[in-house]
Enzyme design. Structure first.
Site, short mmCIF file in Angstrom:
data_model
loop_
_atom_site.label_atom_id
_atom_site.label_comp_id
_atom_site.label_asym_id
_atom_site.label_seq_id
_atom_site.Cartn_x
_atom_site.Cartn_y
_atom_site.Cartn_z
N SER A 21 0.85 -1.19 0.00
CA SER A 21 0.00 0.00 0.00
C SER A 21 0.88 1.24 0.00
O SER A 21 2.12 1.14 0.00
CB SER A 21 -0.88 0.00 1.24
OG SER A 21 -0.09 0.34 2.37
N LYS A 22 0.23 2.39 0.02
CA LYS A 22 0.97 3.66 -0.04
C LYS A 22 2.01 3.77 1.07
O LYS A 22 3.01 4.45 0.92
CB LYS A 22 -0.02 4.82 0.06
CG LYS A 22 -0.89 4.94 -1.17
CD LYS A 22 -1.04 6.41 -1.60
CE LYS A 22 -1.80 6.53 -2.90
NZ LYS A 22 -3.25 6.29 -2.72
#
Ligand code: GLU
Length: 469
Positions: free
Chosen positions: A252-253
């Site tokens: 994820s980010k």
């Protein structure tokens, strides 16, 4: 004929996980001389945007994953945007209703939610069935709906039986009966839900293989039941493992850049991206790691997809990028690197010069963005570094001696040796200081490569400044 599709929802940039899915589908299509289809799943009107669609296509093209059928290129199975297929879904949903395999529900969303809450409060799983909607499916309600111009939702009657999936990657999976209840296939806004649209499209587009992330496994149960209701053989499914970050958590980010576009912006090469992504969950039969798109096409097969989670290692991607940066034809690197120089305010008119600069600096760079950093001193004088008092005499004599020398490395090195001999400076110290004077840095490409390219004027100017005038 193999027909595969990549079916992104245009709700964001192309994530590396999506890109990998697209790549595997593309590889199978090319390997089997089949068709690769791009289908835009934009039935979530709130979140879907044309701009994202454009952007997804841009990223796919950049990766070299060209499609044979899609919203822009057309094809015999269109339209390829789900938002343009509402009539088709309605027709197929009505067919199921006519056959008693689905039913209309005239309850408002809040009422459906209430049923759910009631089930949960009774300690039951939130599984809907037709009898639960009896009180809403009244003639009055029907009239109310038609007066208000509303459409009823359509629920699919989930058969209560076991379903078996023979997944190419995960093996045999049994979905036990009773694990889900009836579910919505058409919303009251007239749009289909993902599972329904996906099956109708895969069926009508004659998709033979569905390669996608294993986060869709639970959808597959619903999809198998819908195929069965239509009396259609489902495609072959291959659910590839989720990509995890180095810490073992879903990528994820938090792990840094995750979109293809972000990597492109950061100076990654499409060749490296494709190569790296292919190895996330697939491996070459001989364990080869450096593979071009052509190599991948010829070596690809579904049976080498791994059921184990793939770890996204940004360091390895960077390493691989460095490899391609050093090994791609120099002309190609130059044209890709130019915008990165321009971004740093370096407008290069002399392409030949830029080419020679990059030839030298790419040895030490890992991304296109590293190149202008590494090469900055070819274009701008570094901050002046004053020569330590102790070394001033030797550099002063260098200035005198080198003035009239012909600018080739043989002659230049002769002068270096001569002036070093006249003093007690160690070669290492001499060259280190010279490097700082010329480049402003402690490290960089070999001076023998740097000096001829800098030219005599620049050399003299930087040396004079370092000597204090
Ligand atoms: N639109 C779905 C997604 O983006 C497609 C899933 C599928 O390939 O069936 O996840």
């Amino acid at each position: 004929m193999v027909r595969v599709r990549f079916a992104p929802s245009p709700t964001g940039f192309l994530h590396v996980g999506g890109a990998r899915t697209a790549l595997f589908n593309f590889l199978l299509a090319r390997k089997e001389k089949g068709k690769f289809i791009l289908r835009i799943e934009d039935t979530d009107v709130e979140r879907s945007e044309r701009e994202y669609e454009e952007n997804l296509m841009d990223s796919l093209r950049w990766l070299g994953l060209n499609w044979d059928e899609g919203p822009d290129v057309g094809g015999d199975y269109g339209p390829y945007r789900q938002s343009e297929r509402a009539e088709i879904y309605r027709k197929y949903a009505n067919k199921l209703v006519d056959e008693g395999k689905a039913y209309f529900v005239y309850a408002y969303p809040e009422e459906i939610e209430k049923i759910r809450e009631k089930l949960l409060s009774e300690g039951k799983p939130p599984h809907y069935s037709q009898d639960m909607f009896g009180e809403y499916n009244t003639p009055d309600r029907r009239r109310e709906y038609s007066e208000k111009g509303l459409s009823p939702a359509i629920f699919f009657k989930m058969p209560q039986k076991d379903y078996k999936l023979n997944d190419v990657v995960k093996g045999e999976i049994i979905f036990k009966r009773g694990s889900i209840g009836d579910f919505v296939i058409m919303r009251s806004n007239g749009l289909p839900t993902y599972n329904f649209a996906c099956v109708v499209d895969d069926m009508l587009m004659e998709i033979t293989h569905v390669i996608r992330g294993d986060d869709h496994l639970s959808n597959t149960l619903r999809q198998l039941a819908i195929y069965e209701a239509f009396g259609v053989q489902p495609p072959i499914f291959a659910h590839v493992s989720t990509i995890l970050g180095p810490d073992g958590k879903k990528l994820s980010k938090r792990h840094g850049a995750t979109s293809v576009e972000a990597f492109r912006e950061m100076g990654y090469l499409s060749e490296a991206m494709v190569n790296y992504l292919a190895l996330l969950g697939w491996s070459h039969p001989e364990g080869k790691e450096i593979l071009s798109l052509e190599d991948l096409i010829s070596a690809f097969s579904l049976d080498r997809l791994s059921p184990n989670p793939a770890i996204f290692d940004p360091q390895k991607l960077k390493w691989m990028n460095g490899y391609y940066l050093r090994n791609l034809p120099i002309e190609k690197v130059v044209s890709l690197a130019k915008p990165f120089f321009e971004r740093k305010g370096i407008i290069v008119e002399d392409e030949e010069f830029l080419k020679r600069v990059i030839e030298i600096t790419r040895e030490r760079a890992e991304t296109l963005a590293d190149l202008p950093e590494e090469a900055i001193f070819f274009f701008r004088d570094p901050e002046v570094m004053s020569v330590p008092e102790r070394l001033k005499p030797v550099f002063a004599s260098l200035k005198e001696e080198i003035k009239n020398v012909e600018w080739n490395m043989n002659e230049i090195v002769k002068v270096f040796k001569k002036v070093m001999k006249q003093s007690d400076v160690k070669p290492k110290e001499f060259y280190m200081t010279l490097r700082r004077i010329l480049t402003g840095k402690d490290e960089g490409p070999e001076l023998v490569n740097v000096i001829p390219l800098l030219g005599k004027n620049v050399f003299m100017r930087r040396l004079e400044k370092a000597l204090g005038g």
